[in-house]
Design an enzyme around this catalytic site. Structure first.
Site: not given
Length: 265
Positions: A133, A146
């Site tokens: 990501s 995250y």
């Protein structure tokens, strides 16, 4: 052989390879790199029951791949399997698996990096794809847990690539994907203050770019392209300047409206 002569040869070899690499990069910048053929290749997709996993399965099905589909959601995964068969997959198999549990992964087919990488190395053939990501490149306010997982995924995939490269296993490819937010529901409510530079990505667009990067055997894929500039600026700008730029672009507020992924009834 005298040490000085050996060093000179090593230097010339390095310079020659460097010139070739630069020229190759320039050529493939102007001319698209040929795509490899994945027809008949076995492709394992985790999280295939929905979202990007499902879209990737359908894309590779149309390319004639043999699909092995994993998901904790049995119903969604079997639906993806049928859709893939209808889309032209040579063969498609659905397995229910909770990939967050090591014992589950080994129970299904022994197909983790640890389990299948030795076979890839033995055959000098394979392609590892890590969906990381943009949060694995730059820290995000309100998203520490995250970010930590995605930084770890990025570092792990990059390290495995370096290990196979050092072993001269050129037949094993790696692609590390780092997208900005994608409209899959996971980041429902998140916003962007600069949609022209950092748009919330459409899933179909993301999948098209991911498959294209795999077929061209690219090591890194950042989406959108502005992420390449952000990573560069992070490396060269003074910290205060980088923080001012992030504040100006509204990146500290992207999580302010976060609602989370909606659960199905």
């Amino acid at each position: 052989m005298a040490p000085s002569l050996s060093s000179a040869k090593e230097l010339l070899r390095f310079l020659g390879k460097s010139v070739f690499t630069v020229l190759e990069t320039m050529v493939f910048t102007l001319i698209p790199k040929p795509r490899k053929n994945v027809a008949g290749e076995i492709i394992l997709i985790t999280g295939a029951g929905s979202g990007l996993g499902r879209l990737l399965a359908l894309k590779f099905a149309r390319l004639g791949a043999v699909l092995v589909l994993w998901d904790i959601n049995k119903e969604g995964n079997e639906e993806t399997c049928k859709m893939a068969q209808d889309a032209g997959a040579v063969r498609a198999y659905a397995y229910t698996c909770d990939c967050s549990r090591k014992e589950e992964v080994y129970r299904v087919a022994d197909q983790t990096y640890k389990a299948f990488l030795p076979a890839m190395i033995a055959n000098d053939h394979g392609h590892l794809v890590c969906i990381s990501s943009s949060a694995g490149l730059i820290g995000v306010n309100g998203l520490a847990d995250y970010c930590a997982s995605k930084f770890a995924a990025f570092g792990f995939a990059e390290s495995v690539f370096i290990e196979t490269f050092a072993q001269n296993k050129r037949g094993i490819k790696t692609t590390i994907v780092c997208p900005f937010f994608i409209k899959t529901g996971m980041f429902e409510g998140c916003t962007t203050s600069c949609p022209s530079l950092l748009p919330i990505l459409e899933p179909e667009y993301a999948v098209r770019k991911i498959v294209d990067a795999i077929l061209q055997e690219k090591l890194y894929l950042y989406m959108p392209r502005f992420l390449y500039i952000m990573v560069f600026l992070k490396s060269v700008l003074p910290l205060k300047m980088a923080l001012l730029l992030a504040e100006y672009m509204g990146t500290f507020k992207v999580m302010d409206g976060f609602l989370g992924q909606k659960k199905k009834d």
